[in-house]
Design a protein around this motif. Structure first.
Motif, PDB file in Angstrom:
ATOM      1  N   ALA A 104     -25.585   7.870  38.346  1.00 58.67           N
ATOM      2  CA  ALA A 104     -26.204   9.195  38.449  1.00 58.67           C
ATOM      3  C   ALA A 104     -26.845   9.596  37.126  1.00 58.67           C
ATOM      4  O   ALA A 104     -27.960  10.127  37.102  1.00 58.67           O
ATOM      5  CB  ALA A 104     -25.171  10.232  38.879  1.00 58.67           C
ATOM      6  N   LEU A 105     -26.167   9.323  36.021  1.00 61.48           N
ATOM      7  CA  LEU A 105     -26.727   9.626  34.701  1.00 61.48           C
ATOM      8  C   LEU A 105     -27.959   8.770  34.418  1.00 61.48           C
ATOM      9  O   LEU A 105     -28.952   9.260  33.886  1.00 61.48           O
ATOM     10  CB  LEU A 105     -25.671   9.430  33.613  1.00 61.48           C
ATOM     11  CG  LEU A 105     -24.512  10.429  33.637  1.00 61.48           C
ATOM     12  CD1 LEU A 105     -23.421  10.007  32.659  1.00 61.48           C
ATOM     13  CD2 LEU A 105     -25.014  11.822  33.316  1.00 61.48           C
ATOM     14  N   HIS A 106     -27.902   7.493  34.778  1.00 60.93           N
ATOM     15  CA  HIS A 106     -29.065   6.606  34.630  1.00 60.93           C
ATOM     16  C   HIS A 106     -30.249   7.162  35.407  1.00 60.93           C
ATOM     17  O   HIS A 106     -31.355   7.301  34.875  1.00 60.93           O
ATOM     18  CB  HIS A 106     -28.715   5.202  35.146  1.00 60.93           C
ATOM     19  CG  HIS A 106     -29.903   4.338  35.420  1.00 60.93           C
ATOM     20  ND1 HIS A 106     -30.536   4.320  36.650  1.00 60.93           N
ATOM     21  CD2 HIS A 106     -30.566   3.462  34.637  1.00 60.93           C
ATOM     22  CE1 HIS A 106     -31.548   3.470  36.609  1.00 60.93           C
ATOM     23  NE2 HIS A 106     -31.588   2.924  35.399  1.00 60.93           N
ATOM     24  N   ASP A 107     -30.035   7.485  36.674  1.00 58.05           N
ATOM     25  CA  ASP A 107     -31.121   7.979  37.519  1.00 58.05           C
ATOM     26  C   ASP A 107     -31.692   9.287  36.987  1.00 58.05           C
ATOM     27  O   ASP A 107     -32.906   9.486  36.973  1.00 58.05           O
ATOM     28  CB  ASP A 107     -30.649   8.161  38.964  1.00 58.05           C
ATOM     29  CG  ASP A 107     -30.397   6.845  39.676  1.00 58.05           C
ATOM     30  OD1 ASP A 107     -30.733   5.783  39.113  1.00 58.05           O
ATOM     31  OD2 ASP A 107     -29.859   6.881  40.790  1.00 58.05           O
ATOM     32  N   GLU A 108     -30.819  10.176  36.545  1.00 55.63           N
ATOM     33  CA  GLU A 108     -31.278  11.454  36.013  1.00 55.63           C
ATOM     34  C   GLU A 108     -32.097  11.256  34.743  1.00 55.63           C
ATOM     35  O   GLU A 108     -33.177  11.834  34.596  1.00 55.63           O
ATOM     36  CB  GLU A 108     -30.099  12.372  35.732  1.00 55.63           C
ATOM     37  CG  GLU A 108     -30.515  13.714  35.179  1.00 55.63           C
ATOM     38  CD  GLU A 108     -29.345  14.648  34.925  1.00 55.63           C
ATOM     39  OE1 GLU A 108     -29.580  15.859  34.946  1.00 55.63           O
ATOM     40  OE2 GLU A 108     -28.225  14.167  34.694  1.00 55.63           O
ATOM     41  N   ALA A 109     -31.609  10.422  33.826  1.00 55.48           N
ATOM     42  CA  ALA A 109     -32.309  10.202  32.560  1.00 55.48           C
ATOM     43  C   ALA A 109     -33.666   9.540  32.780  1.00 55.48           C
ATOM     44  O   ALA A 109     -34.685   9.987  32.236  1.00 55.48           O
ATOM     45  CB  ALA A 109     -31.454   9.349  31.620  1.00 55.48           C
ATOM     46  N   VAL A 110     -33.704   8.502  33.601  1.00 57.85           N
ATOM     47  CA  VAL A 110     -34.958   7.783  33.833  1.00 57.85           C
ATOM     48  C   VAL A 110     -35.941   8.655  34.609  1.00 57.85           C
ATOM     49  O   VAL A 110     -37.122   8.733  34.274  1.00 57.85           O
ATOM     50  CB  VAL A 110     -34.703   6.441  34.553  1.00 57.85           C
ATOM     51  CG1 VAL A 110     -36.014   5.786  34.962  1.00 57.85           C
ATOM     52  CG2 VAL A 110     -33.897   5.510  33.666  1.00 57.85           C
ATOM     53  N   THR A 111     -35.463   9.340  35.647  1.00 55.88           N
ATOM     54  CA  THR A 111     -36.340  10.193  36.455  1.00 55.88           C
ATOM     55  C   THR A 111     -36.920  11.325  35.619  1.00 55.88           C
ATOM     56  O   THR A 111     -38.120  11.590  35.669  1.00 55.88           O
ATOM     57  CB  THR A 111     -35.577  10.760  37.668  1.00 55.88           C
ATOM     58  OG1 THR A 111     -35.137   9.671  38.479  1.00 55.88           O
ATOM     59  CG2 THR A 111     -36.443  11.674  38.498  1.00 55.88           C
ATOM     60  N   THR A 112     -36.088  11.979  34.832  1.00 54.47           N
ATOM     61  CA  THR A 112     -36.555  13.082  33.993  1.00 54.47           C
ATOM     62  C   THR A 112     -37.582  12.599  32.982  1.00 54.47           C
ATOM     63  O   THR A 112     -38.653  13.194  32.826  1.00 54.47           O
ATOM     64  CB  THR A 112     -35.374  13.756  33.282  1.00 54.47           C
ATOM     65  OG1 THR A 112     -34.489  14.281  34.264  1.00 54.47           O
ATOM     66  CG2 THR A 112     -35.838  14.875  32.369  1.00 54.47           C
ATOM     67  N   SER A 113     -37.286  11.505  32.308  1.00 58.06           N
ATOM     68  CA  SER A 113     -38.212  10.972  31.313  1.00 58.06           C
ATOM     69  C   SER A 113     -39.526  10.549  31.965  1.00 58.06           C
ATOM     70  O   SER A 113     -40.609  10.843  31.445  1.00 58.06           O
ATOM     71  CB  SER A 113     -37.578   9.778  30.599  1.00 58.06           C
ATOM     72  OG  SER A 113     -38.441   9.266  29.632  1.00 58.06           O
ATOM     73  N   ALA A 114     -39.442   9.873  33.090  1.00 57.81           N
ATOM     74  CA  ALA A 114     -40.653   9.401  33.774  1.00 57.81           C
ATOM     75  C   ALA A 114     -41.511  10.563  34.253  1.00 57.81           C
ATOM     76  O   ALA A 114     -42.724  10.579  34.016  1.00 57.81           O
ATOM     77  CB  ALA A 114     -40.287   8.496  34.943  1.00 57.81           C
ATOM     78  N   THR A 115     -40.917  11.525  34.899  1.00 60.74           N
ATOM     79  CA  THR A 115     -41.715  12.643  35.420  1.00 60.74           C
ATOM     80  C   THR A 115     -42.266  13.501  34.295  1.00 60.74           C
ATOM     81  O   THR A 115     -43.360  14.048  34.421  1.00 60.74           O
ATOM     82  CB  THR A 115     -40.919  13.503  36.424  1.00 60.74           C
ATOM     83  OG1 THR A 115     -39.722  13.976  35.805  1.00 60.74           O
ATOM     84  CG2 THR A 115     -40.570  12.706  37.669  1.00 60.74           C
ATOM     85  N   ASP A 116     -41.555  13.589  33.177  1.00 64.32           N
ATOM     86  CA  ASP A 116     -42.078  14.305  32.008  1.00 64.32           C
ATOM     87  C   ASP A 116     -43.323  13.630  31.430  1.00 64.32           C
ATOM     88  O   ASP A 116     -44.088  14.259  30.708  1.00 64.32           O
ATOM     89  CB  ASP A 116     -41.022  14.411  30.912  1.00 64.32           C
ATOM     90  CG  ASP A 116     -39.937  15.437  31.218  1.00 64.32           C
ATOM     91  OD1 ASP A 116     -40.076  16.184  32.214  1.00 64.32           O
ATOM     92  OD2 ASP A 116     -38.945  15.470  30.455  1.00 64.32           O
ATOM     93  N   HIS A 117     -43.494  12.346  31.756  1.00 66.13           N
ATOM     94  CA  HIS A 117     -44.628  11.581  31.226  1.00 66.13           C
ATOM     95  C   HIS A 117     -45.581  11.136  32.334  1.00 66.13           C
ATOM     96  O   HIS A 117     -46.275  10.128  32.199  1.00 66.13           O
ATOM     97  CB  HIS A 117     -44.117  10.386  30.420  1.00 66.13           C
ATOM     98  CG  HIS A 117     -43.410  10.804  29.170  1.00 66.13           C
ATOM     99  ND1 HIS A 117     -42.052  11.059  29.133  1.00 66.13           N
ATOM    100  CD2 HIS A 117     -43.877  11.067  27.932  1.00 66.13           C
ATOM    101  CE1 HIS A 117     -41.728  11.446  27.917  1.00 66.13           C
ATOM    102  NE2 HIS A 117     -42.813  11.462  27.166  1.00 66.13           N
TER     103      HIS A 117
END
Length: 90
Positions: free
Chosen positions: A56-69
């Protein structure tokens, strides 16, 4: 950080395709990003609760970073993500 709401949300998404229209995803020259948690099957067997939180932490971190960019989550793959970007700035 309370990850339980995120874990519950992800439980319904794992392995499910995101249904996008062509206007929502990048077109032309596209950059793809795939993530994968190496050895996840072994870790799920040994530490199921820890893996639930870690994924869940992996998905949140990657999703947040990706959508921010400018990235788009195309699909959750169980222990990873498939993302698309309309550019890959240097």
């Amino acid at each position: 950080m309370d990850v339980e709401p995120w874990v519950q949300d992800q439980a319904g998404r794992i392995g499910r395709d995101y249904r996008w229209t062509m206007g929502q995803l990048p077109t032309g020259t596209v950059t793809f990003l795939f993530t994968d948690v190496e050895g996840s099957t072994r870790m799920w067997d040994a530490f199921p609760e820890d893996m639930r939180v870690a994924l869940a932490l992996h998905d949140e971190a990657v999703t947040t970073s990706a959508t921010d960019h400018g990235g788009h989550v195309v699909k959750h793959t169980g222990d990873g993500l498939f993302l698309a970007f309309d550019s890959a700035p240097m």
